[in-house]
Design an enzyme around this catalytic site. Structure first.
Site, PDB file in Angstrom:
ATOM      1  N   GLY D 158       0.824  -1.193   0.000  1.00  0.00           N
ATOM      2  CA  GLY D 158       0.000   0.000   0.000  1.00  0.00           C
ATOM      3  C   GLY D 158       0.860   1.246   0.000  1.00  0.00           C
ATOM      4  O   GLY D 158       2.042   1.213   0.354  1.00  0.00           O
ATOM      5  N   CYS D 159       0.258   2.344  -0.411  1.00  0.00           N
ATOM      6  CA  CYS D 159       1.019   3.588  -0.542  1.00  0.00           C
ATOM      7  C   CYS D 159       1.475   4.106   0.820  1.00  0.00           C
ATOM      8  O   CYS D 159       2.651   4.426   1.010  1.00  0.00           O
ATOM      9  CB  CYS D 159       0.190   4.640  -1.265  1.00  0.00           C
ATOM     10  SG  CYS D 159      -1.490   4.848  -0.620  1.00  0.00           S
ATOM     11  N   TYR D 160       0.545   4.188   1.773  1.00  0.00           N
ATOM     12  CA  TYR D 160       0.932   4.653   3.109  1.00  0.00           C
ATOM     13  C   TYR D 160       1.976   3.736   3.745  1.00  0.00           C
ATOM     14  O   TYR D 160       2.972   4.217   4.297  1.00  0.00           O
ATOM     15  CB  TYR D 160      -0.294   4.739   4.016  1.00  0.00           C
ATOM     16  CG  TYR D 160      -1.218   5.905   3.796  1.00  0.00           C
ATOM     17  CD1 TYR D 160      -0.774   7.225   3.900  1.00  0.00           C
ATOM     18  CD2 TYR D 160      -2.574   5.707   3.551  1.00  0.00           C
ATOM     19  CE1 TYR D 160      -1.651   8.296   3.754  1.00  0.00           C
ATOM     20  CE2 TYR D 160      -3.464   6.765   3.398  1.00  0.00           C
ATOM     21  CZ  TYR D 160      -2.998   8.067   3.507  1.00  0.00           C
ATOM     22  OH  TYR D 160      -3.866   9.123   3.367  1.00  0.00           O
ATOM     23  N   PRO D 161       1.769   2.401   3.714  1.00  0.00           N
ATOM     24  CA  PRO D 161       2.751   1.514   4.357  1.00  0.00           C
ATOM     25  C   PRO D 161       4.158   1.635   3.785  1.00  0.00           C
ATOM     26  O   PRO D 161       5.147   1.483   4.525  1.00  0.00           O
ATOM     27  CB  PRO D 161       2.170   0.114   4.112  1.00  0.00           C
ATOM     28  CG  PRO D 161       0.695   0.341   4.040  1.00  0.00           C
ATOM     29  CD  PRO D 161       0.565   1.661   3.314  1.00  0.00           C
ATOM     30  N   THR D 162       4.266   1.897   2.485  1.00  0.00           N
ATOM     31  CA  THR D 162       5.601   1.970   1.885  1.00  0.00           C
ATOM     32  C   THR D 162       6.491   2.978   2.615  1.00  0.00           C
ATOM     33  O   THR D 162       7.638   2.683   2.973  1.00  0.00           O
ATOM     34  CB  THR D 162       5.482   2.341   0.395  1.00  0.00           C
ATOM     35  OG1 THR D 162       4.884   1.228  -0.295  1.00  0.00           O
ATOM     36  CG2 THR D 162       6.842   2.639  -0.215  1.00  0.00           C
TER      37      THR D 162
END
Lengths: 344, 344, 344, 344
Positions: D158-162
C-alpha cells in the site's frame, strides 16, 4: 449592536498585510465600528484599494488613503487601534497610543509572552516595552473574556495557539489527558507566512506541496505552553507545524495519552460543557475539515480515544478566528458590544 | 538511440531555474546524452541537488556540483551546451562557445527575433551579438527540422509561440483563415514567470486566481508574427495571455474568420495532413485539456468552425514542448539521434 | 435596512447546492431578511448544517431542519421564496407559490429566456409554465431595476451572462463596437458545474487543469444574445467558456472590432458613465483579477483598444453577483430595502 | 537493461484507474518491457488513449485497445501481468494467471495481509484465494528483495505503508525507539482515493481543504503492523491519515519515544546505514517536501530527536513508489533487470 447608536471610531495600523485586509473586510460590514484612520509605515502610504483592488467601493465612508502613523492624529479620531504591524513596530507604537487614551488590540506577537526574557529568546530581539507587557491581556476571548472586557491592551493570540489552546484547556483542567504527553501536529495555509514573497511561498513551490517545518522549534510553542501551564503546570508538548498548499485555514491533529479509564465520551463531554453557550465554538461528533471553518470565526472541535490514544482535531481559519476575527471579537467585548457583532 | 554507442557529452548552463530543472530531469533519463558540466553564474555555484532536492540521487554519473561558466572548460568536456540563462547572459556566452566549437541550444529569447532592432525594442536592451543572430536557426522543430539538423546555434522558441505557430501555420499556408483576423487567447501556468518570487506569483495571490496581462503588448507577439508572416505576409494578430493558477501548461484558444466556405473538416484535415507522421503532434476531434499534455513533449490540436468563426485550441506544456523538451528534440535532430529519444 | 423594523420572512428552496449554501451564508448576516423555511425535494430532507457543517451555529434563529416543499406551509410563513432548484422543479413550484402570494426569485434558468420555444431547444425539455414566463422579469439588477422592483417573479441571470451583458450593454448602446464582431472568451471556477460529483470535476481531473468546453453551443449564449439584442438588434457573438482549476469566479475577456476612431478612453468613459453611482460595479484602469471580486457582489470592468481590437475584461464571482448575491440584490429592490443591504 | 535484448512482454489488467495510467506511462519508456495486452473488466473495453487522451501517440507499438480479461489469451502473449484491479477481481484472476505460468504483480490489497481472517475483517469480504496468499511475497523491494526475485506472485504494498515501513524498520531493529509509542500522522493527495468521482473528492470539496479521516481505523494500519511486528513483535502504533488538496504524494510525520540516550545522529546513522546503496532511498539532513519526490520512485527520509521525541519524516509519491513505480521495481527484480530500469 447593543445600545450604541453611534459606531465607535477605530484605526487600523498596517493594513497592507493579510491580517489587515481581513480586518478591513470584516470592519466594513460591522455596524458597531467605523474606520477613521488607516496608518501605514511605508515611505509612501498607499491607497488601500489600490493595494487591494478587492476593496474598491467596499469601505463605505472610510477614506481609503493610508496616512503615516501619527499618534496624535490617531488619538483625535479613534478610540481603538488595531495593530497589524511587525512585532517591533507594535512595541513602538503601543505605548504612545495607550498614553493618548487609545485602546489597542495588537495582532503581532509583541505582547503575547508575559516574560520579556522569554520573548527576547524566542523572537531574537529585545522587548522594548516591558511596562506594556504588564498591562497586556492575552485575548483568547473564550478563556479570558472578563480580563479582555476591561483591558486597554489586548495581545491577540497567534493563529496556531488559538486552536490547540481551546482544544486542550478543558482536557487538562479536567485531568483527562497526561499533561506531558501532548503532540500537536498542525497544518496551516500559506497566508500564515505573510504577504511578502518568499522562495517557498510561490505557487510553483508551495502549490501541490506539503511539508513539515520548524519541527519542535516554532515560536508558537512557548505561547501555547504559557497558557496551558496556567491550566496545568506539568504540561509539556511537541509542536510540529506543516505548510499546506492552500491560502488559509489551520487544522491541528493533537495526540495525547489519556488518563486511566478515559473514553471518547469523557473528552467530548468535557469540551461540550466547557464551551456550552459559546457562539464561536462547535463541538462535533465527527472530525472537522478546513472547509467547515474557512472565512468564519468558528473553532470546530472533535475528540476521541482510539488505539489507546486521545486524538483531538481542531480547525480554525488562521486569518479570522486565528487573527482578525478574534481581534474584532475582542474589540466587541472591550466596548460592550454583542460579542458576535460583525462576525456572522 | 541510433548507432551512437557513446552518449554525447553536454553542458547545462543556468540549471537553477525551472527550464534548467526540467532539462536535467529529461537528460537524466536520456540514453544519448550525458551531462558533463553544470555552469552557474551565481557567486557561489550551488550543488544542483541541494538547490532542487528532487534531483538527489537521480543524476546518474553527473557531478551535481555547479561550476562557474568557463568557456574553455566547457569546450573540453561538452559538444553541446543548453543555455537556460537570462537573455543578456545568453548573448555573452553563445559566441564564446561557438568559437570553441561547442554547439548551442539557447532557451532564452536572445536569438529568436531575427531583427536586432526589433529585439532591442521588444526586450528593452540592445542586441550584443548580431553576428550570432545570422547563424541562429529558429528551433520550432516540426517546421524547421532541416535547418536545425545543420545548425550550430538553435534559438529555442518561446512557450506561447510554440503552440499557436504550429496551430496556425497549416491554416495560413492553406489560406483557410483570414490572415488579419487572428486573436490568440492564451493561458499559462505560473512556472512561465520564472523561479524568482514575485508579488503576483505567490500561492496566496496566484492561487485560486486568473487574470489577463500584457494585453496586446506581450513580448511573444512579435515572435509569433515573425514566423507566421514567413508563411503569410498579411498575417496580423492580437495576443492576450492570461495567468492560470497552476504550475505548468499552456492552452491557447485561437479565433479567426474562416475563408469563405471553409468548414470544420477543412481545418482538421489541413492540420492532420500537415502533421501526419509527427511524433509530438496529435490532431484530435475534441478540444484538449492541459492535463492531456502536461509533462509530455506533445502538442494537442483541435479546430472547428462555429458561429461563423474558426476556433482552434492548442495545448502544450510550457516547460516541456514549450522549452526544455523541445530543446532536447532539437538536440536529437542536431546530433542525428532518434528525434523522440528521451522524450517519451 | 430602511424603515423596516421587522425582517421580512423568506424561504429557501433547494438549499443543498452551492447557490443554496452561498445564499444561506449571505442571508444569515442580512438584517432585513430572516429565513423561516428551508425546503428540500430530497426523500429525507436533511438538516442543512449536517449537509454543510460550516453552517453549524451560524444560522441565528433559523431552523436548520429542511422540510418538504409544501406550498401552503411556505405561504403561511414566507413572503418571498428563493428557488435554488433544478429548472424543471422551478417551473413546477413557481406558479404554486405565486398563486399563494409568495414572490419568487428563481435562480434556475427556467424563466430567463422569454421565448418558450427557444427554451425548449436550449434546455432540451418543454417549458411547462409559459404563463409564468410572461410575468418574469430578468433580474440583471443594474439594467432592469425598475421592473425588478415591481416584480412578483424575478429570473435571476446566469453567471456568465451577468458579466458580459453588463460589460457590453453600454458599448453597444453607444455604438462603440461592431455588433456582429463579439467574441466572449470566458473562464469559470468549478462550482459553476454544481455540487453533484462528475468525472471532470474531481480534484485530480479538474485541478491543475484548464480547458475549453461547449464551444459556441453553451446554453448561456442565447441568454446573452437575448439581452444584448434588446440593446442592439444586430448583435451577434461567439461564446466560448473554459473551466478553471479553482472553486469560484468568472473572468471574461471580450473581443470586438471597435467602431471607427474609437479609442480606449471612449470605451472607458462609456462604462464609467453608464455605471456611475452603481454600488456593485467598478470601472477600473487596469484589468481585474478574479481575486479582486471573489466572495463579493462586485463586477469589475476594464476596456481598451489595442492592435485594432476592443478588449474588455469583466470579472464577477459566479456564486455571488453571478447567482446568490444578485438574488439578494434583487430581493432588496423588490422589498424596498437598501439595495446593498447584506452584500458588503 | 542487462543482457536482455528482447523486451519482456507484459499485460496490464485494469489500466483505467490512476495506478494503471501511471504504470502505462512508466512502461512506455521502459526498454525492458513491452505492453502486449491491456485487459479491462468493463462491459465495453475502451481504447486507453480515449480514456486518457494524454496517452495519445505515447504507447509506442502497444495496441491501445483494451480487451476483455481472457486468461488464455494473456498467457499466450505475456510473461507478467500487472493487476490494477479491485481487490476481489485480483483474487479471481491471480490464480488463473499463475496456473497458466504468468507471473503477477498485484497492486490491489488482495495479497498483502498474510492472514485471511484478518483480511476478511479489514476488507469486509472473505478472502477467496488463501492458497495464493501462501505464495505471495510482500513487495517492499528494499526489505524483501531476495524473496521478490524468486516470486511468482508479488503483493505490491500500500502507498501509506511503503513510506513508514521503510522509515521505521531500521529504527525498530536497532531498538532506537520504544516500539509501543509510534504515531504516524500521514497525509496523501486525492489520487489515493481512486478515480471514481466521490462527494468528497470534487475540486470544490477537496480543493483548498484538509482533513483527518479513518482515525485509527484505516485499512493500512494492520498492513503496517504486520511488517513492523516482523521486525519487533512489541510494535504498536496509531495511524492517522489526512487528505491533502493535491493530486499526488504522501508525507508522513512519525512520532515515537526514543530509547534512552538516543539522539538525532543515532536515528540518522541507522537510516543511512540501512539504506546505503539503495537507489531509491535518500536519507537527508533536512525534512523533505512532497515536491521533492512527486513523480519519482524515491523515498526521502529525515529523522531527529527534539523535545524528547523522535520525529521522522518520510515522503513518497503514492502513485510511483507507493504503487506503480514500486510495481515496476519489483518486476525488474523478478526478471533480473537493472532494478532502476525505467524508473529514473
Amino acid at each position: 449592536m447593543t445600545a450604541h447608536d453611534v459606531p465607535i471610531p477605530v484605526a487600523v495600523l498596517g493594513p497592507t498585510g493579510y491580517t489587515g485586509l481581513e480586518l478591513l473586510e470584516l470592519l466594513a460590514r460591522h455596524p458597531g465600528f467605523r474606520i477613521t484612520y488607516l496608518g501605514s509605515s511605508r515611505q509612501s502610504p498607499p491607497r488601500i484599494d489600490a493595494e487591494f483592488p478587492r476593496l474598491r467601493g467596499r469601505l463605505g465612508d472610510a477614506d481609503p488613503q493610508c496616512r503615516p502613523i501619527d499618534h496624535d492624529a490617531i488619538s483625535r479620531t479613534a478610540r481603538l487601534a488595531f495593530l497589524c504591524l511587525p512585532h517591533e513596530a507594535a512595541m513602538t507604537h503601543t505605548p504612545e497610543l495607550l498614553a493618548r487614551g487609545v485602546r489597542v488590540v495588537d495582532l503581532s506577537a509583541a505582547y503575547r509572552l508575559r516574560d520579556p526574557e522569554l520573548y527576547a529568546r524566542v523572537y531574537a530581539h529585545p522587548h522594548t516595552d516591558p511596562q506594556g507587557l504588564k498591562r497586556a491581556v492575552y485575548g483568547l476571548t473564550e478563556l479570558f473574556r472578563a480580563e479582555v472586557a476591561g483591558a486597554s491592551l489586548v495581545a491577540n493570540p497567534g493563529c496556531y495557539p488559538t486552536a490547540c489552546t481551546l482544544a486542550l484547556t478543558p482536557l487538562l483542567s479536567q485531568r483527562l489527558i497526561e499533561p506531558g504527553s501532548i503532540i500537536i501536529n498542525a497544518a496551516s495555509g500559506v497566508s500564515g507566512a505573510g504577504r511578502e514573497p518568499k522562495a517557498h511561498t510561490t505557487l510553483v513551490e508551495a502549490g501541490e506541496n506539503y511539508s513539515a517545518y520548524g519541527i519542535g522549534v516554532h515560536r508558537h510553542q512557548p505561547e501555547i505552553l504559557q497558557t496551558l501551564r496556567g491550566v496545568e503546570p506539568k504540561t509539556n508538548l511537541l509542536f510540529v507545524p506543516h505548510l499546506l498548499p492552500i491560502e488559509r485555514g489551520i487544522l491541528e491533529t493533537i495526540y495525547a495519552v489519556p488518563a486511566p479509564d478515559v473514553e471518547s465520551r469523557d473528552l467530548m463531554s468535557a469540551l461540550s460543557r466547557a464551551y456550552a453557550g459559546e457562539r464561536f465554538i462547535s463541538v462535533r461528533e465527527d472530525a472537522p475539515t478546513l472547509r467547515d471553518v474557512q472565512r468564519t470565526n468558528m473553532v470546530h472541535l472533535n475528540a476521541r480515544v482510539v488505539s489507546g490514544r486521545a486524538v483531538i482535531v481542531a480547525a480554525v481559519d488562521n486569518l479570522t478566528k486565528g487573527a482578525s476575527g478574534q481581534a474584532i471579537q475582542n474589540a466587541n467585548v472591550m466596548f460592550g458590544l454583542n460579542e458576535a457583532e460583525g462576525l456572522l
